[in-house]
Motif scaffolding. Structure first.
Motif, mmCIF file in Angstrom:
data_model
loop_
_atom_site.group_PDB
_atom_site.id
_atom_site.type_symbol
_atom_site.label_atom_id
_atom_site.label_comp_id
_atom_site.label_asym_id
_atom_site.label_seq_id
_atom_site.Cartn_x
_atom_site.Cartn_y
_atom_site.Cartn_z
ATOM 1 N N GLY A 120 46.602 31.101 8.512
ATOM 2 C CA GLY A 120 46.273 31.290 7.100
ATOM 3 C C GLY A 120 47.472 31.709 6.270
ATOM 4 N N VAL A 121 48.280 32.604 6.801
ATOM 5 C CA VAL A 121 49.481 33.045 6.087
ATOM 6 C C VAL A 121 50.469 31.891 5.969
ATOM 7 N N HIS A 122 50.611 31.093 7.029
ATOM 8 C CA HIS A 122 51.523 29.942 6.979
ATOM 9 C C HIS A 122 51.067 28.924 5.942
ATOM 10 N N ILE A 123 49.769 28.657 5.864
ATOM 11 C CA ILE A 123 49.261 27.718 4.865
ATOM 12 C C ILE A 123 49.532 28.247 3.459
ATOM 13 N N ALA A 124 49.262 29.523 3.238
ATOM 14 C CA ALA A 124 49.512 30.121 1.917
ATOM 15 C C ALA A 124 50.997 30.063 1.564
ATOM 16 N N ALA A 125 51.868 30.336 2.538
ATOM 17 C CA ALA A 125 53.308 30.287 2.293
ATOM 18 C C ALA A 125 53.754 28.854 1.997
ATOM 19 N N ALA A 126 53.225 27.894 2.726
ATOM 20 C CA ALA A 126 53.556 26.494 2.472
ATOM 21 C C ALA A 126 53.110 26.083 1.066
ATOM 22 N N LEU B 8 39.957 34.646 7.640
ATOM 23 C CA LEU B 8 40.782 35.743 7.130
ATOM 24 C C LEU B 8 39.927 36.932 6.716
ATOM 25 N N GLY B 9 38.667 36.678 6.402
ATOM 26 C CA GLY B 9 37.735 37.781 6.185
ATOM 27 C C GLY B 9 37.546 38.584 7.464
ATOM 28 N N ILE B 10 37.442 37.902 8.579
ATOM 29 C CA ILE B 10 37.331 38.581 9.876
ATOM 30 C C ILE B 10 38.607 39.362 10.159
ATOM 31 N N VAL B 11 39.750 38.737 9.919
ATOM 32 C CA VAL B 11 41.041 39.400 10.161
ATOM 33 C C VAL B 11 41.149 40.681 9.342
ATOM 34 N N THR B 12 40.890 40.587 8.036
ATOM 35 C CA THR B 12 41.057 41.762 7.179
ATOM 36 C C THR B 12 40.005 42.822 7.469
ATOM 37 N N ALA C 85 46.804 36.326 1.546
ATOM 38 C CA ALA C 85 46.337 34.973 1.854
ATOM 39 C C ALA C 85 44.820 34.890 1.717
ATOM 40 N N PHE C 86 44.111 35.898 2.205
ATOM 41 C CA PHE C 86 42.649 35.942 2.094
ATOM 42 C C PHE C 86 42.217 35.855 0.634
ATOM 43 N N ASN C 87 42.861 36.625 -0.228
ATOM 44 C CA ASN C 87 42.518 36.597 -1.651
ATOM 45 C C ASN C 87 42.778 35.232 -2.270
ATOM 46 N N LEU C 88 43.842 34.574 -1.861
ATOM 47 C CA LEU C 88 44.145 33.229 -2.365
ATOM 48 C C LEU C 88 43.076 32.239 -1.919
ATOM 49 N N PHE C 89 42.677 32.292 -0.657
ATOM 50 C CA PHE C 89 41.626 31.401 -0.173
ATOM 51 C C PHE C 89 40.295 31.690 -0.864
ATOM 52 N N LYS C 90 39.973 32.973 -1.074
ATOM 53 C CA LYS C 90 38.736 33.315 -1.789
ATOM 54 C C LYS C 90 38.778 32.754 -3.209
ATOM 55 N N GLU C 91 39.907 32.904 -3.874
ATOM 56 C CA GLU C 91 40.035 32.387 -5.237
ATOM 57 C C GLU C 91 39.855 30.872 -5.267
ATOM 58 N N ALA C 92 40.414 30.191 -4.283
ATOM 59 C CA ALA C 92 40.251 28.734 -4.206
ATOM 60 C C ALA C 92 38.786 28.362 -4.002
ATOM 61 N N ALA C 93 38.094 29.076 -3.126
ATOM 62 C CA ALA C 93 36.674 28.805 -2.894
ATOM 63 C C ALA C 93 35.870 29.054 -4.166
ATOM 64 N N GLU C 94 36.162 30.143 -4.847
ATOM 65 C CA GLU C 94 35.452 30.474 -6.087
ATOM 66 C C GLU C 94 35.729 29.459 -7.190
ATOM 67 N N GLY D 245 42.386 50.296 11.254
ATOM 68 C CA GLY D 245 43.451 51.007 10.552
ATOM 69 C C GLY D 245 44.780 50.263 10.533
ATOM 70 N N ALA D 246 44.770 48.986 10.916
ATOM 71 C CA ALA D 246 45.992 48.174 10.872
ATOM 72 C C ALA D 246 46.290 47.769 9.432
ATOM 73 N N VAL D 247 47.546 47.644 9.123
ATOM 74 C CA VAL D 247 47.982 47.228 7.788
ATOM 75 C C VAL D 247 48.367 45.755 7.857
ATOM 76 N N THR D 248 47.683 44.922 7.073
ATOM 77 C CA THR D 248 47.921 43.474 7.085
ATOM 78 C C THR D 248 48.032 42.940 5.650
ATOM 79 N N PRO D 249 49.097 43.321 4.940
ATOM 80 C CA PRO D 249 49.211 42.911 3.543
ATOM 81 C C PRO D 249 49.358 41.407 3.342
ATOM 82 N N LEU D 250 50.021 40.716 4.248
ATOM 83 C CA LEU D 250 50.166 39.269 4.092
ATOM 84 C C LEU D 250 48.842 38.565 4.323
#
Length: 129
Positions: free
Chosen positions: A8-14, A70-74, A90-99, A81-86
């Motif tokens: 997901g992060v690679h797709i968003a970066a691409a 990415l919803g599962i990941v986040t 990416a999750f927010n970008l995919f959600k925005e695209a779906a919306e 308690g893991a920090v996964t900002p990337l």
């Protein structure tokens, strides 16, 4: 789950890279050819950036799949308690695209969201936005 974080992060970066290139006037096919043999390439870049270059958003893997994954990941990151900002970005970008109604399009269609925000036009956006 970890694979999907990376995918997901690679797709968003691409999508971001191709949108920036389009906005600055770089020929996308030439850029794609150069990047495929450069250090910044990845399997996801080579596969999904080609969809952007060709303007073909026929789903091979849909935006909605990465909203789920990415919803599962986040969620799991938050639970542990893991920090996964990337992954979160990416999750927010995919959600925005779906919306925006792109949920059933190829996951590379997240580039359309970045292009719209940037005032850029990507191949395939003229007919199907």
């Amino acid at each position: 789950m970890i694979n999907q974080l990376l995918a997901g992060v690679h797709i968003a970066a691409a999508a971001e890279a191709m949108t920036l290139a389009a906005k600055t006037g770089i020929d996308l096919k030439t850029l794609y050819d150069v990047l495929c043999v450069s250090a910044g390439s990845s399997w996801m870049f080579e596969n999904r950036a080609e969809h952007i270059v060709s303007g073909d958003y026929t789903p091979r893997s849909a935006v909605n799949i990465f909203v789920k994954d990415l919803g599962i990941v986040t969620s799991e990151a938050g639970r542990t308690g893991a920090v996964t900002p990337l992954a979160a970005t990416a999750f927010n970008l995919f959600k925005e695209a779906a919306e925006a109604g792109l949920g059933l399009e190829d996951d590379a269609a997240v580039a359309k969201i970045l292009a719209r925000k940037s005032g850029a036009i990507l191949p395939g956006m003229e007919e199907r936005t």
